[in-house]
Scaffold this motif. Structure first.
Motif, PDB file in Angstrom:
ATOM      1  N   ALA A  66      39.176  10.310   1.546  1.00  0.00           N
ATOM      2  CA  ALA A  66      39.619  10.597   0.177  1.00  0.00           C
ATOM      3  C   ALA A  66      39.130  11.969  -0.269  1.00  0.00           C
ATOM      4  O   ALA A  66      39.728  12.598  -1.138  1.00  0.00           O
ATOM      5  N   PHE A  67      38.051  12.439   0.353  1.00  0.00           N
ATOM      6  CA  PHE A  67      37.463  13.707  -0.048  1.00  0.00           C
ATOM      7  C   PHE A  67      37.523  14.725   1.082  1.00  0.00           C
ATOM      8  O   PHE A  67      37.377  14.383   2.255  1.00  0.00           O
ATOM      9  N   TYR A  68      37.706  15.954   0.703  1.00  0.00           N
ATOM     10  CA  TYR A  68      37.787  17.064   1.651  1.00  0.00           C
ATOM     11  C   TYR A  68      36.419  17.704   1.860  1.00  0.00           C
ATOM     12  O   TYR A  68      36.052  18.048   2.973  1.00  0.00           O
ATOM     13  N   GLN A  69      35.669  17.831   0.754  1.00  0.00           N
ATOM     14  CA  GLN A  69      34.435  18.602   0.814  1.00  0.00           C
ATOM     15  C   GLN A  69      33.450  18.135  -0.246  1.00  0.00           C
ATOM     16  O   GLN A  69      33.846  17.638  -1.292  1.00  0.00           O
ATOM     17  N   MET A  70      32.151  18.325   0.065  1.00  0.00           N
ATOM     18  CA  MET A  70      31.088  17.989  -0.876  1.00  0.00           C
ATOM     19  C   MET A  70      30.172  19.194  -1.042  1.00  0.00           C
ATOM     20  O   MET A  70      29.771  19.834  -0.067  1.00  0.00           O
ATOM     21  N   PHE A  71      29.845  19.476  -2.298  1.00  0.00           N
ATOM     22  CA  PHE A  71      28.863  20.493  -2.643  1.00  0.00           C
ATOM     23  C   PHE A  71      27.638  19.748  -3.153  1.00  0.00           C
ATOM     24  O   PHE A  71      27.758  18.824  -3.950  1.00  0.00           O
ATOM     25  N   SER A  72      26.451  20.113  -2.685  1.00  0.00           N
ATOM     26  CA  SER A  72      25.208  19.467  -3.121  1.00  0.00           C
ATOM     27  C   SER A  72      24.161  20.533  -3.378  1.00  0.00           C
ATOM     28  O   SER A  72      23.939  21.413  -2.540  1.00  0.00           O
ATOM     29  N   MET A  73      23.530  20.446  -4.566  1.00  0.00           N
ATOM     30  CA  MET A  73      22.513  21.432  -4.928  1.00  0.00           C
ATOM     31  C   MET A  73      21.327  20.720  -5.562  1.00  0.00           C
ATOM     32  O   MET A  73      21.489  19.989  -6.532  1.00  0.00           O
ATOM     33  N   PRO A  74      20.126  20.918  -5.008  1.00  0.00           N
ATOM     34  CA  PRO A  74      18.937  20.263  -5.565  1.00  0.00           C
ATOM     35  C   PRO A  74      18.363  21.014  -6.763  1.00  0.00           C
ATOM     36  O   PRO A  74      18.496  22.235  -6.873  1.00  0.00           O
ATOM     37  N   PHE A  75      17.740  20.258  -7.638  1.00  0.00           N
ATOM     38  CA  PHE A  75      17.015  20.795  -8.788  1.00  0.00           C
ATOM     39  C   PHE A  75      15.644  20.140  -8.803  1.00  0.00           C
ATOM     40  O   PHE A  75      15.505  18.979  -8.400  1.00  0.00           O
ATOM     41  N   PRO A  76      14.623  20.838  -9.281  1.00  0.00           N
ATOM     42  CA  PRO A  76      13.266  20.288  -9.244  1.00  0.00           C
ATOM     43  C   PRO A  76      13.053  19.097 -10.179  1.00  0.00           C
ATOM     44  O   PRO A  76      12.131  18.321  -9.973  1.00  0.00           O
ATOM     45  N   SER A  77      13.916  18.956 -11.197  1.00  0.00           N
ATOM     46  CA  SER A  77      13.744  17.849 -12.130  1.00  0.00           C
ATOM     47  C   SER A  77      15.064  17.546 -12.831  1.00  0.00           C
ATOM     48  O   SER A  77      15.974  18.389 -12.869  1.00  0.00           O
ATOM     49  N   GLU A  78      15.153  16.355 -13.407  1.00  0.00           N
ATOM     50  CA  GLU A  78      16.323  15.964 -14.189  1.00  0.00           C
ATOM     51  C   GLU A  78      16.492  16.907 -15.381  1.00  0.00           C
ATOM     52  O   GLU A  78      17.607  17.304 -15.722  1.00  0.00           O
ATOM     53  N   GLN A  79      15.386  17.280 -15.996  1.00  0.00           N
ATOM     54  CA  GLN A  79      15.429  18.180 -17.151  1.00  0.00           C
ATOM     55  C   GLN A  79      16.034  19.533 -16.762  1.00  0.00           C
ATOM     56  O   GLN A  79      16.871  20.080 -17.487  1.00  0.00           O
ATOM     57  N   MET A  80      15.633  20.086 -15.625  1.00  0.00           N
ATOM     58  CA  MET A  80      16.161  21.369 -15.170  1.00  0.00           C
ATOM     59  C   MET A  80      17.654  21.252 -14.851  1.00  0.00           C
ATOM     60  O   MET A  80      18.433  22.151 -15.180  1.00  0.00           O
ATOM     61  N   LEU A  81      18.043  20.150 -14.241  1.00  0.00           N
ATOM     62  CA  LEU A  81      19.464  19.928 -13.945  1.00  0.00           C
ATOM     63  C   LEU A  81      20.272  19.875 -15.239  1.00  0.00           C
ATOM     64  O   LEU A  81      21.285  20.556 -15.373  1.00  0.00           O
ATOM     65  N   GLN A  82      19.824  19.080 -16.200  1.00  0.00           N
ATOM     66  CA  GLN A  82      20.557  18.936 -17.465  1.00  0.00           C
ATOM     67  C   GLN A  82      20.611  20.256 -18.224  1.00  0.00           C
ATOM     68  O   GLN A  82      21.642  20.595 -18.818  1.00  0.00           O
ATOM     69  N   GLN A  83      19.530  20.989 -18.205  1.00  0.00           N
ATOM     70  CA  GLN A  83      19.483  22.292 -18.871  1.00  0.00           C
ATOM     71  C   GLN A  83      20.492  23.250 -18.221  1.00  0.00           C
ATOM     72  O   GLN A  83      21.203  23.975 -18.912  1.00  0.00           O
ATOM     73  N   THR A  84      20.558  23.237 -16.905  1.00  0.00           N
ATOM     74  CA  THR A  84      21.497  24.094 -16.183  1.00  0.00           C
ATOM     75  C   THR A  84      22.929  23.681 -16.468  1.00  0.00           C
ATOM     76  O   THR A  84      23.785  24.525 -16.740  1.00  0.00           O
ATOM     77  N   LEU A  85      23.207  22.370 -16.414  1.00  0.00           N
ATOM     78  CA  LEU A  85      24.563  21.892 -16.663  1.00  0.00           C
ATOM     79  C   LEU A  85      25.043  22.213 -18.072  1.00  0.00           C
ATOM     80  O   LEU A  85      26.234  22.433 -18.299  1.00  0.00           O
ATOM     81  N   ALA A  86      24.134  22.258 -19.022  1.00  0.00           N
ATOM     82  CA  ALA A  86      24.487  22.525 -20.421  1.00  0.00           C
ATOM     83  C   ALA A  86      24.700  24.012 -20.708  1.00  0.00           C
ATOM     84  O   ALA A  86      25.254  24.361 -21.753  1.00  0.00           O
ATOM     85  N   SER A  87      24.309  24.876 -19.793  1.00  0.00           N
ATOM     86  CA  SER A  87      24.424  26.315 -20.041  1.00  0.00           C
ATOM     87  C   SER A  87      25.891  26.755 -20.025  1.00  0.00           C
ATOM     88  O   SER A  87      26.733  26.181 -19.332  1.00  0.00           O
ATOM     89  N   ALA A  88      26.186  27.780 -20.786  1.00  0.00           N
ATOM     90  CA  ALA A  88      27.549  28.324 -20.833  1.00  0.00           C
ATOM     91  C   ALA A  88      27.987  28.817 -19.454  1.00  0.00           C
ATOM     92  O   ALA A  88      29.150  28.650 -19.067  1.00  0.00           O
TER      93      ALA A  88
END
Length: 106
Positions: A57-79
């Protein structure tokens, strides 16, 4: 505190060549917007095998680690990351990409 990952699953594209060209530009945009040097790859890209008798069903996967949930959420919320996310949707011609977050299981 454990590492958390951002995972993006891209459905099979309508046109593989077009997707590959668009994806190269998409990754360049990620590097530009997130200030990642072009020679640094803090992510992995996995292409899935697909056979006529067992299509993926999928062609490709991108995976990127973040040191914490807070850092991930902060990054995702950025413009900047919102622009990258919108571009991911734009290039995914086989349907909207699936975006997940999670931790490695022990």
């Amino acid at each position: 505190m454990s590492e958390v990952k951002l995972v993006v699953l891209y459905p099979q594209p309508k046109n593989v060549t077009q997707f590959e060209n668009d994806y190269s530009e998409h990754i360049a945009l990620l590097h530009e917007k997130m200030n990642i040097p072009t020679d640094v790859k803090p992510y992995t890209i996995t292409k899935f095998d697909s056979h006529p008798d067992t299509p993926s069903a999928f062609y490709q996967m991108f995976s990127m680690p973040f040191p914490s949930e807070q850092m991930l959420q902060q990054t995702l919320a950025s413009a900047e990351m919102q622009e990258v996310a919108n571009d991911a949707v734009r290039i995914s011609s086989g349907g909207a990409p699936v975006i997940l977050t999670g931790n490695d299981a022990i």
